[in-house]
Design an enzyme around this catalytic site. Structure first.
Site, PDB file in Angstrom:
ATOM      1  N   CYS A 107       0.852  -1.192   0.000  1.00 25.38           N
ATOM      2  CA  CYS A 107       0.000   0.000   0.000  1.00 25.38           C
ATOM      3  C   CYS A 107       0.890   1.244   0.000  1.00 25.38           C
ATOM      4  O   CYS A 107       1.697   1.438   0.905  1.00 25.38           O
ATOM      5  CB  CYS A 107      -0.923  -0.009   1.217  1.00 25.38           C
ATOM      6  N   ASP A 118      -0.182  16.717  -1.613  1.00 22.56           N
ATOM      7  CA  ASP A 118      -0.419  15.856  -2.772  1.00 22.56           C
ATOM      8  C   ASP A 118       0.682  16.088  -3.809  1.00 22.56           C
ATOM      9  O   ASP A 118       1.072  17.221  -4.086  1.00 22.56           O
ATOM     10  CB  ASP A 118      -1.801  16.156  -3.376  1.00 22.56           C
ATOM     11  N   ASN A 162     -12.646  10.241  -2.329  1.00 16.92           N
ATOM     12  CA  ASN A 162     -13.094   9.455  -3.468  1.00 16.92           C
ATOM     13  C   ASN A 162     -13.148   7.992  -3.044  1.00 16.92           C
ATOM     14  O   ASN A 162     -12.231   7.505  -2.386  1.00 16.92           O
ATOM     15  CB  ASN A 162     -12.125   9.638  -4.647  1.00 16.92           C
ATOM     16  N   HIS A 221      -6.226   3.340   0.225  1.00 11.91           N
ATOM     17  CA  HIS A 221      -6.026   3.615   1.666  1.00 11.91           C
ATOM     18  C   HIS A 221      -6.822   4.887   1.904  1.00 11.91           C
ATOM     19  O   HIS A 221      -6.565   5.910   1.236  1.00 11.91           O
ATOM     20  CB  HIS A 221      -4.524   3.798   1.949  1.00 11.91           C
ATOM     21  N   HIS A 260      -8.338   8.266   2.361  1.00 17.05           N
ATOM     22  CA  HIS A 260      -7.688   9.582   2.397  1.00 17.05           C
ATOM     23  C   HIS A 260      -8.702  10.663   2.095  1.00 17.05           C
ATOM     24  O   HIS A 260      -9.614  10.473   1.282  1.00 17.05           O
ATOM     25  CB  HIS A 260      -6.505   9.657   1.430  1.00 17.05           C
ATOM     26  N   HIS A 275      -8.957  14.461   0.696  1.00 19.23           N
ATOM     27  CA  HIS A 275      -8.310  15.588   0.023  1.00 19.23           C
ATOM     28  C   HIS A 275      -8.808  16.867   0.688  1.00 19.23           C
ATOM     29  O   HIS A 275     -10.009  17.017   0.947  1.00 19.23           O
ATOM     30  CB  HIS A 275      -8.726  15.655  -1.453  1.00 19.23           C
TER      31      HIS A 275
END
Ligand code: 5GP
Ligand code: ZN
Length: 112
Positions: A3, A29, A85, A96, A98, A100
């Site tokens: 991962c 990011d 998402n 994994h 997350h 944003h």
């Protein structure tokens, strides 16, 4: 487990950190979609929002506390967006969980 974000947590893949504590990591990011674009992730591996349960859901509240802290620290007074998402149609590319956090420009709605 293979991962990407677990490797970022371990430090085997480098990242530019925005925040870290025992439970979560936030980092910039690599391909920013807005002038301010960080990801906030739990240190515990959870595949996606679809795997939130009564046992692990408290991490989501903590992630939103961290987001508010980051908004204050980075003076995001014109607003920001938090998005996760989930799955193929949701546009998830890293499995994994997350969140944003995007800011610094007018963000379109609805998403494309
Ligand atoms: P998703 O597409 O799953 O919602 O979001 C994954 C995000 O991770 C993308 O915005 C992508 O740019 C970011 N990302 C992918 N690989 C890396 C990496 O190695 N480092 C960092 N900092 N971000 C990454
Ligand atoms: Zn992971």
């Amino acid at each position: 487990m293979d991962c990407l974000f677990c490797k970022i947590i371990e430090g085997t893949i480098p990242s530019k950190k925005a925040y870290e504590d025992d439970l979560v990591l936030s980092f910039y990011d690599i391909d920013p979609k807005a002038p301010f674009h960080v990801l906030i992730i739990p240190k515990q591996h959870i595949d996606s929002a679809a795997k939130i349960t009564p046992e692990n859901s408290s991490i989501v509240a903590h992630i939103f506390e961290v987001a508010a802290k980051l908004a204050k620290e980075h003076d995001l007074k014109d607003g920001f967006r938090i998005v996760t998402n989930c799955g193929e149609q949701g546009g998830q590319t890293v499995n994994h969980l997350h969140f944003h956090m995007l800011a610094g420009r007018n963000l379109g709605w609805p998403p494309g």
